[in-house]
Design an enzyme around this catalytic site. Structure first.
Site, PDB file in Angstrom:
ATOM      1  N   CYS A   2     -11.887  -5.090   6.521  1.00 47.94           N
ATOM      2  CA  CYS A   2     -12.601  -5.599   7.695  1.00 47.94           C
ATOM      3  C   CYS A   2     -12.915  -4.454   8.651  1.00 47.94           C
ATOM      4  CB  CYS A   2     -11.823  -6.678   8.431  1.00 47.94           C
ATOM      5  SG  CYS A   2     -11.340  -8.099   7.441  1.00 47.94           S
ATOM      6  N   ARG A  27     -14.370   0.316   3.901  1.00 49.63           N
ATOM      7  CA  ARG A  27     -13.138  -0.451   4.061  1.00 49.63           C
ATOM      8  C   ARG A  27     -13.142  -1.709   3.192  1.00 49.63           C
ATOM      9  NH1 ARG A  27     -10.398   1.001   8.966  1.00 49.63           N
ATOM     10  NH2 ARG A  27      -9.455  -1.046   9.104  1.00 49.63           N
ATOM     11  N   TRP A  74     -13.440  -9.158   5.193  1.00 44.25           N
ATOM     12  CA  TRP A  74     -12.871  -9.243   3.837  1.00 44.25           C
ATOM     13  C   TRP A  74     -12.011 -10.489   3.820  1.00 44.25           C
ATOM     14  CZ3 TRP A  74      -7.966  -8.534   1.306  1.00 44.25           C
ATOM     15  CH2 TRP A  74      -8.058  -8.229  -0.048  1.00 44.25           C
ATOM     16  N   ASN A  98      -9.707  -8.565  13.161  1.00 45.42           N
ATOM     17  CA  ASN A  98      -9.056  -8.020  11.969  1.00 45.42           C
ATOM     18  C   ASN A  98      -7.591  -8.412  12.002  1.00 45.42           C
ATOM     19  OD1 ASN A  98     -11.443  -6.753  11.371  1.00 45.42           O
ATOM     20  ND2 ASN A  98     -10.709  -4.678  11.769  1.00 45.42           N
ATOM     21  N   GLY A  99      -7.017  -8.743  10.852  1.00 46.05           N
ATOM     22  CA  GLY A  99      -5.610  -9.095  10.781  1.00 46.05           C
ATOM     23  C   GLY A  99      -5.411 -10.528  10.348  1.00 46.05           C
ATOM     24  N   GLU A 483      -1.112   7.436 -11.398  1.00 46.68           N
ATOM     25  CA  GLU A 483      -2.308   7.572 -10.574  1.00 46.68           C
ATOM     26  C   GLU A 483      -3.574   7.566 -11.422  1.00 46.68           C
ATOM     27  OE1 GLU A 483      -4.752   8.152  -7.165  1.00 46.68           O
ATOM     28  OE2 GLU A 483      -2.811   7.212  -7.577  1.00 46.68           O
ATOM     29  N   LYS A 487      -6.580   4.812 -11.015  1.00 47.46           N
ATOM     30  CA  LYS A 487      -7.969   5.166 -10.730  1.00 47.46           C
ATOM     31  C   LYS A 487      -8.918   4.491 -11.720  1.00 47.46           C
ATOM     32  CE  LYS A 487      -7.689   7.392  -7.062  1.00 47.46           C
ATOM     33  NZ  LYS A 487      -6.668   6.399  -6.709  1.00 47.46           N
ATOM     34  N   GLU A 490      -9.102   0.821 -10.794  1.00 48.42           N
ATOM     35  CA  GLU A 490      -9.777   0.572  -9.523  1.00 48.42           C
ATOM     36  C   GLU A 490     -11.290   0.601  -9.629  1.00 48.42           C
ATOM     37  OE1 GLU A 490      -7.081   2.153  -5.837  1.00 48.42           O
ATOM     38  OE2 GLU A 490      -7.882   3.678  -7.168  1.00 48.42           O
ATOM     39  N   HIS A 506       9.711   2.578 -26.326  1.00 48.44           N
ATOM     40  CA  HIS A 506      10.429   1.375 -25.913  1.00 48.44           C
ATOM     41  C   HIS A 506       9.490   0.203 -25.675  1.00 48.44           C
ATOM     42  CE1 HIS A 506      14.289   3.422 -25.541  1.00 48.44           C
ATOM     43  NE2 HIS A 506      13.639   4.425 -24.979  1.00 48.44           N
ATOM     44  N   LYS A 617     -10.242  -0.244   1.727  1.00 44.21           N
ATOM     45  CA  LYS A 617      -9.714   1.096   1.951  1.00 44.21           C
ATOM     46  C   LYS A 617      -8.399   1.070   2.708  1.00 44.21           C
ATOM     47  CE  LYS A 617      -9.947   5.609   1.869  1.00 44.21           C
ATOM     48  NZ  LYS A 617      -9.747   6.312   0.593  1.00 44.21           N
TER      49      LYS A 617
END
Length: 622
Positions: A2, A27, A74, A98-99, A483, A487, A490, A506, A617
């Protein structure tokens, strides 16, 4: 997630608001809207989807006025729709938020019992109705009404409010969500992120939790929720506008991958004492006595930052000899963890506003632990509450998938480990010199790795139809494997998993066949022989290996090239080399091929690289 923008001044506000929202697109959002004081009163235009949809609506119904607020949403409460988009209106009041308002359901029921009709499914709309109700009851100023309404809500919020009755005025407030005020000449700005303001002003005020500000063309008045006046000096921001532009690259993410040598130089600048082989770390705020008193380092982070913290955990244990642990912020929040005054809690967050990490920091502070923030955004929430802050100085990162913020976090955490090791007497002068010298050369080595980007692109082409991928590493190569997998997930939308290479047998080895690309991080370090063995196990099962290894490693090339093995790609095309380096700095180099593989796979598949679906973001809600 947002974004909020506000403007009050002499210019037409609509272009300024839309431009600010565009600078916050990174964002993540699914709808957008504006509320503007016009000659007709208070008018609102909203649209689902990208900002271009909002601009089309504004083309049909222009909003002409010099005071307004804007928002990109969002979805949290209520699906993406025009009705759920912000701003929300109640009578004379328009609000963007926002929130999350945690007690919104109870307040909604209370208001509905009084006959209030709701037009949306959002928690935000209750704020608009509360302000409207409070102003009617108190017959005071908009600021007083906002203050009264906010005393009834629980949760995280950053809000901007307009009233039809007071044109030329915006009231903003915050608690556990970012809000910054920009100071102009005959104009004032508000935003949830500095990036929205840089084109218009460099002088800003950061609101603290529980504060309210009233903006007019000529003034800003800041008060607490209790009404006490707050005096705070403005800060000057030195980021350039061009830092937030693509600079000729196809995507922000690619630009930011290539910015990493420069970003790392900025992170290291003034912090490496090559003569003494030590870290200049006054900002860490730790005397040798405090360093020696630490009995545990407790890393708290989420997502990509957690992978950086995982590497930090290895370094702190190896170099400073302090028992260390890593916890995901969202787990700490509800696990009722035990902190002690001899704990050092290292909170790692790119934005410095990550809600779960912030909550964990507050819990640690309440139990007397010492907190060090590692963040990129100056004066963000986590650094403000921490005892000390180690900023990464990566500059604005626009791509949702973090790259340069991650590598600068790695550098900051390695410097922290050296700093602690030296002050505790756990790290010899010789070892410290070796690491500090190696760090100083990493930017040049990064540029060498980036010079092979075209090779990585050719490798990525062969795997754009892959449905699954496996990433393997040992030691500090393991967080890089995590990471790399993140990526790919994402931005390429390919299912990928990162594993400690020793764990392959395993379970994951059951998945390996000729259709499974396996990325193996295999530089020359203490784990080299073991990882070679894991790589051979993959090739023996016809797994297709992409190897990241030290330059000149003929053994890795032999295994990857298929000599004596069935399946896979013949030749050496699936080998990506990095310069030879000491083990401590290898993660800063091995991660770059991970980023490039993910980027080129996503770009070749045609996904939205900079704004991948469902992601934001800055995660400022749970």
């Amino acid at each position: 997630m947002c974004g909020i923008v506000g403007y009050v001044g002499a210019e037409q506000c609509t272009p300024i608001l839309v431009d600010g929202l565009r600078r916050l697109e990174y964002r993540g959002y699914d709808s957008a809207g504006l509320a503007v004081h016009t000659s007709s009163g208070l008018e609102v235009i909203r649209a689902v989807g990208k900002l271009t949809n909002l601009e089309k609506e504004l083309g049909k119904h222009p909003l002409v006025g010099t005071t307004g607020i804007g928002h990109t949403r969002w979805a949290t409460h209520g699906r993406p729709s025009e009705a759920n988009a912000h701003p929300h209106v109640a009578g004379d009041i328009a609000v963007v938020h926002n929130g999350i308002i945690e007690n919104h359901a109870a307040i909604r029921r209370e208001l509905q019992s009084k006959g209030v009709k709701f037009a949306s499914d959002t928690d935000t709309e209750i704020v608009a109705h509360l302000i409207e109700e409070t102003q009617k009851q108190q017959k005071g100023s908009l600021e007083d009404a906002v203050r009264g309404a906010l005393q009834r809500v629980h949760g995280a919020y950053a809000i901007a409010v307009l009233s039809r009755k007071t044109p030329g005025e915006i009231v903003v407030a915050k608690d556990q969500a970012p809000m910054v005020i920009g100071l102009g000449s005959g104009a004032m700005y508000a935003a949830s992120d500095i990036a929205a303001l840089l084109a218009y002003t460099r002088d800003v005020l950061f609101l603290e939790d529980g504060e309210v500000a009233t903006l007019t063309r000529e003034s800003v008045r800041v008060t607490t929720l209790a009404g006490a006046v707050v005096k705070r000096a403005a800060k000057r921001i030195d980021w350039s506008v061009t830092q937030a532009e693509k600079g000729g690259y196809k995507h922000f993410m690619l630009k930011e991958i290539f910015e990493q040598p420069r970003a790392l130089e900025d992170t290291l600048r003034g912090r490496l004492d090559l003569g003494s082989g030590d870290i200049v770390g006054e900002e860490i705020g730790m005397t040798p006595e405090i360093a020696k008193s630490i009995t545990r380092v407790y890393f708290v982070a989420c997502g990509t930052s957690a992978h950086a913290a995982s590497a930090g955990r290895y370094w702190v244990e190896q170099l400073a000899r302090i028992p260390s642990t890593l916890e995901i912020g969202s787990e700490v929040r509800y696990r009722d963890p035990v902190f002690t005054p001899t704990d050092l809690v290292v909170a790692v967050s790119q934005s410095g506003e990550t809600a779960d990490t912030l909550a964990a920091v507050k819990a640690a502070k309440a139990q007397g632990a010492r907190v060090l923030a590692v963040a990129n955004v100056l004066d963000s929430a986590i650094p403000r509450i921490a005892d000390a802050s180690l900023y990464t100085h990566a500059g604005p990162e626009i791509g949702v998938a973090s790259t340069k913020c991650f590598t600068t976090q790695l550098a900051a955490l390695l410097m922290l480990a050296v700093y602690l090791g030296k002050r505790r007497g756990a790290l010899s002068d010789e070892a410290s010199h070796r690491i500090v010298d190696a760090l100083s050369h990493v930017p040049v080595q990064m540029r060498q790795v980036l010079s092979d980007a075209d090779l990585v692109k050719e490798i990525a082409k062969r795997y754009i139809k892959a449905q699954n991928m496996l990433f393997l590493g040992r030691g500090t190569g393991y967080p890089i494997a995590l990471e790399g997998a993140l990526k790919v997930k994402e931005i390429s939308y390919v299912h990928a998993e990162g594993y400690a290479a020793g764990e392959m047998k395993h379970g994951p080895i059951a998945l390996i066949d000729a259709e499974m690309p396996v990325v193996v991080i295999c530089p020359r370090d203490a784990h080299y022989e073991k990882v070679l063995s894991n790589m051979q196990e993959v090739r023996a099962r016809e797994g297709d290996v992409i190897a990241v290894c030290t330059a000149g490693d003929t053994e890795v090339r032999r295994i990857v090239g298929g000599d004596g093995y069935a399946g896979g790609v013949a030749g050496n095309e699936s080998v990506i080399e990095i310069p030879e380096a000491i083990p401590e700095v290898l993660p800063l180099l091995t991660v770059i091929p991970m980023q490039l593989i993910a980027y080129y796979m996503a770009d070749l598949k045609g996904t939205d690289v900079d704004q991948p679906r469902n992601l934001a973001k800055t995660v400022t809600v749970e």
